[in-house]
Design a protein around this motif. Structure first.
Motif, mmCIF file in Angstrom:
data_model
loop_
_atom_site.group_PDB
_atom_site.id
_atom_site.type_symbol
_atom_site.label_atom_id
_atom_site.label_comp_id
_atom_site.label_asym_id
_atom_site.label_seq_id
_atom_site.Cartn_x
_atom_site.Cartn_y
_atom_site.Cartn_z
ATOM 1 N N ARG A 102 63.648 43.536 13.486
ATOM 2 C CA ARG A 102 62.462 44.172 14.062
ATOM 3 C C ARG A 102 62.873 44.838 15.360
ATOM 4 N N SER A 103 62.248 45.955 15.662
ATOM 5 C CA SER A 103 62.579 46.661 16.898
ATOM 6 C C SER A 103 61.304 47.114 17.585
ATOM 7 N N GLY A 104 61.457 47.581 18.803
ATOM 8 C CA GLY A 104 60.310 48.062 19.570
ATOM 9 C C GLY A 104 59.347 46.934 19.883
ATOM 10 N N VAL A 105 58.062 47.256 19.874
ATOM 11 C CA VAL A 105 57.055 46.249 20.208
ATOM 12 C C VAL A 105 56.951 45.181 19.124
ATOM 13 N N GLU A 106 57.354 45.489 17.898
ATOM 14 C CA GLU A 106 57.344 44.491 16.829
ATOM 15 C C GLU A 106 58.285 43.339 17.164
ATOM 16 N N ALA A 107 59.381 43.628 17.851
ATOM 17 C CA ALA A 107 60.347 42.596 18.215
ATOM 18 C C ALA A 107 59.808 41.686 19.314
ATOM 19 N N LEU A 108 58.784 42.120 20.040
ATOM 20 C CA LEU A 108 58.238 41.318 21.132
ATOM 21 C C LEU A 108 57.182 40.324 20.654
ATOM 22 N N LYS A 109 56.572 40.593 19.524
ATOM 23 C CA LYS A 109 55.550 39.680 18.999
ATOM 24 C C LYS A 109 56.190 38.347 18.657
ATOM 25 N N GLY A 110 55.531 37.272 19.093
ATOM 26 C CA GLY A 110 56.034 35.940 18.805
ATOM 27 C C GLY A 110 56.980 35.397 19.861
ATOM 28 N N ARG A 111 57.367 36.206 20.820
ATOM 29 C CA ARG A 111 58.279 35.738 21.871
ATOM 30 C C ARG A 111 57.515 35.019 22.963
#
Length: 141
Positions: free
Chosen positions: A79-88
């Motif tokens: 996942r990249s962009g804002v998708e990679a930030l979800k769940g962090r």
């Protein structure tokens, strides 16, 4: 010419459309032709060669093709962009509530944040989980 040579010619002939059309089924049938050539080299008769060719080709199409189709349909794991930030997880820097005026440190950057639950507020130093990114605001819980 020996029959095994004809089987290898057939395998090469099936390999050409495999390369041109990128249809893996041609490759599977080509492997069946190689199996027929091996059967002839081991002394099998013409009937056995055809049976081995058909059995190997059908088995490969029946087993390998569904696995390839499933593999193509899976979502990429990266996942990249804002998708990679979800769940962090993030650390609260300024009080976060449902008004959207709070700040968090997420992935080394400072983000504006608001609480997912309107009745919940988070104080500086608390760990929060990022549920989604809404524009330039992280929604946390």
């Amino acid at each position: 010419m020996d029959p095994w040579v004809w089987w290898l010619i057939a395998a090469v002939g099936l390999g050409i459309p495999l390369v041109l059309t990128a249809m893996p089924e041609f490759g599977m049938v080509a492997v069946g032709a190689v199996a027929g050539a091996i059967t002839d080299a081991l002394g099998g008769g013409v009937v056995l060669q055809v049976i081995v060719f058909c059995a190997v080709s059908v088995a490969l199409v029946a087993v390998v093709r569904p696995m390839a189709v499933r593999s193509r349909q899976q979502q990429p794991g990266l996942r990249s962009g804002v998708e990679a930030l979800k769940g962090r997880q993030a650390v609260v820097l300024e009080r976060v509530d449902d008004s959207g005026g709070g700040r968090i440190k997420l992935a080394g950057e400072i983000w504006s944040a608001r609480s997912l639950d309107p009745d919940q507020a988070y104080e500086p130093g608390q760990q929060v989980d990022v549920v989604e990114i809404d524009g330039a605001t992280a929604v946390v819980m």
